[in-house]
Design an enzyme around this catalytic site. Structure first.
Site, PDB file in Angstrom:
ATOM      1  N   ASN A 129       1.217  -1.007   0.144  1.00  0.00           N
ATOM      2  CA  ASN A 129       0.338   0.242  -0.305  1.00  0.00           C
ATOM      3  C   ASN A 129       0.449   1.027  -0.286  1.00  0.00           C
ATOM      4  O   ASN A 129       0.847   1.711   1.167  1.00  0.00           O
ATOM      5  CB  ASN A 129      -0.642  -0.139   1.228  1.00  0.00           C
ATOM      6  CG  ASN A 129      -1.357  -1.462   1.523  1.00  0.00           C
ATOM      7  OD1 ASN A 129      -1.997  -2.004   0.498  1.00  0.00           O
ATOM      8  ND2 ASN A 129      -1.199  -1.575   2.689  1.00  0.00           N
ATOM      9  N   CYS A 260      -2.643  -6.796   3.389  1.00  0.00           N
ATOM     10  CA  CYS A 260      -3.014  -7.586   4.701  1.00  0.00           C
ATOM     11  C   CYS A 260      -4.032  -8.447   5.507  1.00  0.00           C
ATOM     12  O   CYS A 260      -4.245  -8.910   6.112  1.00  0.00           O
ATOM     13  CB  CYS A 260      -0.987  -7.305   5.980  1.00  0.00           C
ATOM     14  SG  CYS A 260      -2.158  -5.647   6.215  1.00  0.00           S
ATOM     15  N   THR A 605     -23.880  -2.012  78.670  1.00  0.00           N
ATOM     16  CA  THR A 605     -24.445  -1.758  80.135  1.00  0.00           C
ATOM     17  C   THR A 605     -22.638  -1.743  80.695  1.00  0.00           C
ATOM     18  O   THR A 605     -22.650  -1.242  82.309  1.00  0.00           O
ATOM     19  CB  THR A 605     -24.651  -3.061  81.367  1.00  0.00           C
ATOM     20  OG1 THR A 605     -23.792  -4.225  80.521  1.00  0.00           O
ATOM     21  CG2 THR A 605     -25.742  -3.928  80.434  1.00  0.00           C
ATOM     22  N   ASP A 659     -11.305   3.390  78.034  1.00  0.00           N
ATOM     23  CA  ASP A 659     -11.536   3.430  76.277  1.00  0.00           C
ATOM     24  C   ASP A 659     -12.086   3.947  75.747  1.00  0.00           C
ATOM     25  O   ASP A 659     -11.687   4.287  74.461  1.00  0.00           O
ATOM     26  CB  ASP A 659     -12.418   1.808  76.063  1.00  0.00           C
ATOM     27  CG  ASP A 659     -12.585   1.326  75.354  1.00  0.00           C
ATOM     28  OD1 ASP A 659     -11.827   1.915  74.029  1.00  0.00           O
ATOM     29  OD2 ASP A 659     -13.470   0.239  74.441  1.00  0.00           O
TER      30      ASP A 659
HETATM   31  N1  LIG Z   1     -17.210  -2.603  68.423  1.00  0.00           N
HETATM   32  C1  LIG Z   1     -16.561  -1.189  68.749  1.00  0.00           C
HETATM   33  O1  LIG Z   1     -17.080  -0.178  68.447  1.00  0.00           O
HETATM   34  C2  LIG Z   1     -15.788  -1.473  70.388  1.00  0.00           C
HETATM   35  C3  LIG Z   1     -15.058  -0.603  70.759  1.00  0.00           C
HETATM   36  C4  LIG Z   1     -13.989  -0.494  71.213  1.00  0.00           C
HETATM   37  C5  LIG Z   1     -13.965  -1.967  72.004  1.00  0.00           C
HETATM   38  N2  LIG Z   1     -14.855  -2.753  71.347  1.00  0.00           N
HETATM   39  C6  LIG Z   1     -14.947  -4.250  71.723  1.00  0.00           C
HETATM   40  O2  LIG Z   1     -15.157  -4.225  73.198  1.00  0.00           O
HETATM   41  C7  LIG Z   1     -15.039  -5.084  74.066  1.00  0.00           C
HETATM   42  C8  LIG Z   1     -14.881  -4.257  74.947  1.00  0.00           C
HETATM   43  O3  LIG Z   1     -15.823  -4.049  75.982  1.00  0.00           O
HETATM   44  P1  LIG Z   1     -16.372  -3.402  77.019  1.00  0.00           P
HETATM   45  O4  LIG Z   1     -15.027  -3.058  77.523  1.00  0.00           O
HETATM   46  O5  LIG Z   1     -17.635  -3.086  77.418  1.00  0.00           O
HETATM   47  O6  LIG Z   1     -16.405  -5.198  77.893  1.00  0.00           O
HETATM   48  P2  LIG Z   1     -16.593  -6.512  77.946  1.00  0.00           P
HETATM   49  O7  LIG Z   1     -18.145  -6.118  77.291  1.00  0.00           O
HETATM   50  O8  LIG Z   1     -15.915  -7.324  77.239  1.00  0.00           O
HETATM   51  O9  LIG Z   1     -17.442  -6.704  79.798  1.00  0.00           O
HETATM   52  C9  LIG Z   1     -16.262  -7.029  80.437  1.00  0.00           C
HETATM   53  C10 LIG Z   1     -16.412  -7.622  81.528  1.00  0.00           C
HETATM   54  O10 LIG Z   1     -17.263  -6.905  82.671  1.00  0.00           O
HETATM   55  C11 LIG Z   1     -19.040  -7.764  82.636  1.00  0.00           C
HETATM   56  N3  LIG Z   1     -19.919  -6.298  83.156  1.00  0.00           N
HETATM   57  C12 LIG Z   1     -20.101  -5.300  81.285  1.00  0.00           C
HETATM   58  N4  LIG Z   1     -21.542  -4.569  81.544  1.00  0.00           N
HETATM   59  C13 LIG Z   1     -21.226  -4.978  83.323  1.00  0.00           C
HETATM   60  C14 LIG Z   1     -22.118  -3.881  84.502  1.00  0.00           C
HETATM   61  N5  LIG Z   1     -22.906  -3.610  84.715  1.00  0.00           N
HETATM   62  N6  LIG Z   1     -21.817  -4.844  85.587  1.00  0.00           N
HETATM   63  C15 LIG Z   1     -21.041  -5.324  85.978  1.00  0.00           C
HETATM   64  N7  LIG Z   1     -20.368  -5.985  84.903  1.00  0.00           N
HETATM   65  C16 LIG Z   1     -20.290  -6.168  83.459  1.00  0.00           C
HETATM   66  C17 LIG Z   1     -18.459  -8.618  81.620  1.00  0.00           C
HETATM   67  O11 LIG Z   1     -19.991  -9.316  82.082  1.00  0.00           O
HETATM   68  C18 LIG Z   1     -17.869  -8.753  81.083  1.00  0.00           C
HETATM   69  O12 LIG Z   1     -18.052  -9.716  82.297  1.00  0.00           O
HETATM   70  C19 LIG Z   1     -13.520  -5.444  73.474  1.00  0.00           C
HETATM   71  O13 LIG Z   1     -13.569  -6.768  72.603  1.00  0.00           O
HETATM   72  C20 LIG Z   1     -13.159  -4.773  72.450  1.00  0.00           C
HETATM   73  O14 LIG Z   1     -12.227  -4.727  71.256  1.00  0.00           O
HETATM   74  C21 LIG Z   1     -15.756  -2.797  70.505  1.00  0.00           C
HETATM   75 FE   LIG Z   2     -11.877   0.637  72.323  1.00  0.00          FE
END
Ligand SMILES: NC(=O)c1ccc[n+]([C@@H]2O[C@H](COP(=O)([O-])OP(=O)(O)OC[C@H]3O[C@@H](n4cnc5c(N)ncnc54)[C@H](O)[C@@H]3O)[C@@H](O)[C@H]2O)c1
Ligand SMILES: [Fe+2]
Length: 866
Positions: A129, A260, A605, A659
């Protein structure tokens, strides 16, 4: 394009030195032209292109005649058509295209594309071509502001030279710089080699046989080389036979098949084979017998398999005469029957490209066989080029398209005219058909102006927009539990842990629910594991729950979030959902964005995690903690009733409160922090500094408990949008490894991480939305707004850090891992693994400072020793 190469050794009286100097002159002049070309604007370029196009068009017949005269093959009328395609069609395609300056803009992505010329382009032209390729490449070069040096084929140097001369003249009258187009008539290999390696040549644009392509590719500079074709065409039983036959005849006779992409071997389905052959004959094709086929094949190729120049582009009668038989002068195409057996087909000389009006035909028993035969044809120097299929059955077209490796796959269209673009389809018109890597090209494009540009991306900084989401309804203050009465739901399931159930909290909740079939799942333990979650999922299914009321600490609420997720989408797996990521918006994990079939009510709680409003769920997997984060995890309703937290013992009060404080302090300096989250962080820190010591010392202080419960939820709203940082990454790693409560693990690192983030980073976190390193100022700002004191910025910051440290001491938080009884050898053994786990924790992605692994190790060591 063709496999014809006719480079010769130079037959001149010029010495090597003289030749080099002459060639240097071409390159020098092209370089000067390139400088002048780069100064042209789009308007000037388009004016020039139009003038060149008109000149080419007006001289299309004369140039075709010249080409016929010089090359001694082909069809005049078709050469004229090719010249039209190279001018009129090309102009029609190019006229609205931008090739200078900003040629494209993607506003959404804030990227502008700016075109620049390459400079000096060396173009090799094929014998097949010669004028159309010269016209095409010249016009494309002008459109892209490149200076072009053309080295035509030896037997077509005059006609190509004339085409260039006409276009240069017409272009120059419209503003084209002198010497923008030049033709080097010397056909020798030495000339090509010298130019291939010339430092003044920026780019090689080859159209030629495999030898020329290989030589250009070996030159070691940027090049675009397009090579030979060997187009198979498949006629499936669903094809429109009369259309296919006419198409193939149009195409196979086009310029005597020297182009081609022309059809080379036609594979015909058994059921239509006879009809197709009849139709071919009716339309003027001549079916050869086996002897004739053998005789012609012998004459067509040399011992090295290369096509003989004597047969190139010759008429049927000339070919027959050469092979020693006779055909009618009116015969358009010779049909050469080839073996059905694939091995025999592979061994037949006519499986090769036949640059003459000879079409191989293969009878095919099945679609598989036909596709295999077509593949076989392409494998004989036709890979990457062109193929065609005639069918109305789309599934056959799809199968063919998937199997055949050619840059152009034409459907129900002739290949020779079709591949050039613009007549039978909308492909860009071209005389440079990219063959992909299969054929030694960098592209499979119908090469056109864009391939001859350096395109610069001018990409403006883009910071993604931010958000503030508050997806759940939140009820708070003492008595908030009353709101559970409004819930409805016929089969509620309470999710909680053993101790909470034992405290009578589940019964208390049940008292507010109207349904009399309330189920309780209380098998959640602190830091819930996948198996506990799977057990919960089973229970959800068993009772066919329509609402979950998660009552407990973060562990319970997180478990409930995960239970709902895996109940609604059982196909998901924890591993993939918790894969590490750099940017949450680009991560691999994909959470289902579906309407929930179960409502989730979170009733904390503890006063800490903020999980009641957050998109996160932390789950233990082996001795690691994995964090699931997605807004689909957010509970629908949060009921934050501080009376439920009255029962927390001192240690849990302290851990959970710290926390919450860590959430607020990390979200405040996160790369996703915003004025919205700042407001929430500020209030959370304010409430916690005041109320946590009171709640700690007097657990029955309902005002302090209320302030803490609200602070935890407010901090939860902040980190639901800004997320956390390094402190949480460290706490997750260490907490999981040594079984330390989450808040406690946070407490150990908090003083150190605050100071770490307040100092000048070794490495900044790449984050478009975080344009200045403001973490140190943010801490000082908190101190200032909260009236903590301090006279200068650094002073205020230090006072905040001191207040935090005092608080940690006051609520009895440990200051080191050693203090928790962790032995040094055990710690040292796991140090490196801990650092890696922390580095890949999703929390790390929003820390303002990107830590080096060595710095994480340092922080872990400080956390160990205090
Ligand atoms: N999802 C999220 O945004 C987020 C943020 C931070 C932490 N976390 C996670 O959350 C978990 C920790 O949670 P936490 O600090 O609430 O503790 P938890 O839920 O592990 O509880 C700890 C203990 O406290 C007891 N408990 C709870 N409330 C009670 C009350 N009113 N009276 C008496 N005992 C009580 C529980 O029975 C347990 O034995 C960890 O796994 C952490 O990594 C999550
Ligand atoms: Fe946390």
């Amino acid at each position: 394009m063709a496999i014809v190469t006719d480079d010769r050794t130079a037959e001149t009286t010029e010495t090597g030195g003289e030749l080099d100097t002459r060639l240097d002159g071409y390159v020098q002049r092209a370089g000067d032209a390139a400088v002048a070309l780069r100064a042209l604007d789009q308007e000037a370029v388009d004016r020039i292109v139009k003038a060149m196009t008109i000149a080419g068009l007006e001289n299309a017949i004369d140039l075709a005649e010249l080409a016929m005269e010089e090359t001694q093959f082909g069809v005049l009328e078709d050469k004229v058509i090719k010249n039209y395609i190279a001018t009129e069609f090309l102009y029609d395609y190019l006229k609205d295209k931008k090739s200078v300056g900003i040629i494209d803009e993607d506003r959404e992505r804030a990227i502008q594309y700016v075109a620049e010329p390459i400079g000096v382009v060396l173009a090799l032209l094929p014998i097949t071509n010669p004028t159309s390729t010269a016209l095409f490449k010249s016009i494309v070069a002008a459109k892209t502001r490149n200076a072009l040096i053309m080295r035509p084929s030896a037997r077509a140097a005059r006609c190509a030279g004339r085409a260039a001369e006409l276009l240069q003249e017409a272009g120059e009258a419209a503003g084209l710089p002198p010497n923008a187009l030049q033709v080097i008539p010397d056909p020798s290999l030495e000339v090509s080699q010298y130019l291939f390696h010339h430092p003044g040549v920026d780019f090689i644009w080859t159209t030629g046989g495999p030898k020329a392509v290989a030589a250009a590719n070996a030159a070691g500079k940027p090049c675009l080389s397009v090579g030979s074709g060997n187009a198979p065409v498949y006629l499936h039983r669903s094809a429109d036979v009369s259309m296919a036959v006419v198409d193939i005849l149009v195409s196979k006779t086009f310029d005597s098949s020297v182009i081609c992409p022309a059809e080379q071997t036609c594979v015909i389905d058994e059921p239509i084979y006879d009809a197709v052959i009849d139709e071919f004959q009716r339309m003027g094709a001549r079916l050869l017998n086996d002897d004739e086929t053998r005789a012609l094949a012998r004459k067509s190729f040399g011992d090295d398999g290369r096509i003989e120049f004597s047969v190139l582009g010759q008429s049927c009668s000339t070919l027959a005469a050469l092979a020693g038989f006779e055909v009618d002068d009116a015969d358009k195409v010779l049909l050469a029957p080839l073996p059905t057996d694939l091995d025999e087909l592979a061994a037949h000389p006519f499986i090769a490209e036949k640059l003459m009006p000879v079409l191989g035909i293969v009878r095919s028993p099945s679609v598989e066989h036909a596709i295999a035969a077509c593949e076989l044809v392409t494998e004989h120097d036709g890979l990457g080029h062109t193929s065609a299929v005639y069918a109305t059955d789309d599934s056959v077209i799809d199968r063919f398209a998937l199997a055949i490796r050619t840059g152009r796959i034409l459907v129900n269209a002739p290949t020779a005219v079709g591949a050039l673009g613009g007549i039978y389809n909308a492909m860009p018109p071209t005389f440079s058909l990219g063959c992909g890597t299969w054929g030694g090209s960098t592209t499979t494009d119908n090469v056109n102006y864009r391939n001859l540009l350096n395109i610069k991306a001018v990409s403006r900084r883009q910071a993604p927009s931010q958000w503030f989401r508050v997806p759940s309804d939140t009820y708070f203050n003492p008595g908030a539990l009353e709101n559970l009465r409004l819930l409805g739901g016929r089969r509620p399931m309470i999710v909680t842990d053993g101790p909470t159930e034992a405290r009578g909290v589940a019964d208390q909740v049940r008292g507010y629910l109207l349904s009399d079939s309330v189920h309780v799942f209380s098998a959640v333990e602190p830091e819930p594991t996948e198996s506990q979650i799977r057990a919960g999922v089973q229970e959800l299914g068993r009772v066919d729950a329509d609402v979950i009321i998660a009552v407990g600490g973060g562990s319970v609420m997180d478990a409930a979030k995960a239970m709902r997720l895996f109940h609604e989408s059982p196909e998901l797996n924890l591993h993939e959902l918790s894969l590490p990521f750099l940017d949450a918006r680009k991560r691999i994990a994909s959470f289902p964005q579906i309407e929930h079939s179960i409502r989730l009510v979170a009733v904390p709680t503890t006063a800490g995690t903020g999980s009641e409003v957050s998109p996160a769920a932390v789950v233990s997997a082996g001795n690691r903690k994995v964090t699931l984060v997605d807004y689909s995890l957010v509970p629908d309703i949060a009921v934050v009733d501080p009376t439920l937290t009255l029962s927390m013992p001192q240690e849990i009060t302290a851990d959970t409160g710290i926390d919450a404080l860590t959430h607020a302090l990390e979200a405040a300096v996160s790369i996703f922090a915003s004025p919205y989250t700042d407001a929430f962080c500020m209030q959370a820190v304010n409430l916690i500094l005041d109320a946590l010591p009171r709640a700690y010392h007097d657990g029955s202080d309902l005002k302090a408990r209320s302030a803490m419960a609200n602070a935890a939820t407010i901090a939860g709203l902040a980190f639901s949008n800004a997320f956390v940082g390094l402190n949480h990454a460290l706490a997750h790693a260490v907490g999981a490894r040594f079984g330390i409560a989450h808040g406690r693990a946070n407490a150990i690192f908090l003083p150190h991480v605050l100071r770490y983030n307040a100092s000048l980073p070794t490495k900044f976190m790449p984050a478009p939305g975080y344009s200045a390193y403001v973490a140190p100022q943010k801490y000082a700002q908190i101190a200032w707004i909260l009236g903590i004191g301090g006279s200068s910025e650094s002073d205020r910051r230090e006072q905040l850090f001191d207040r935090v440290q005092q608080l940690l001491a006051e609520v009895g938080e440990p200051t080191s891992l050693a203090q928790l009884g962790i032995a040094r050898p055990e710690f040292e053994d796991s140090l490196h693994a801990l650092a890696k786990t922390a580095f890949t924790d999703p929390s790390m992605r929003t820390n303002p400072r990107i830590p080096l692994i060595s710095e994480i190790i340092e922080l872990l060591r400080v956390g160990f020793a205090g």
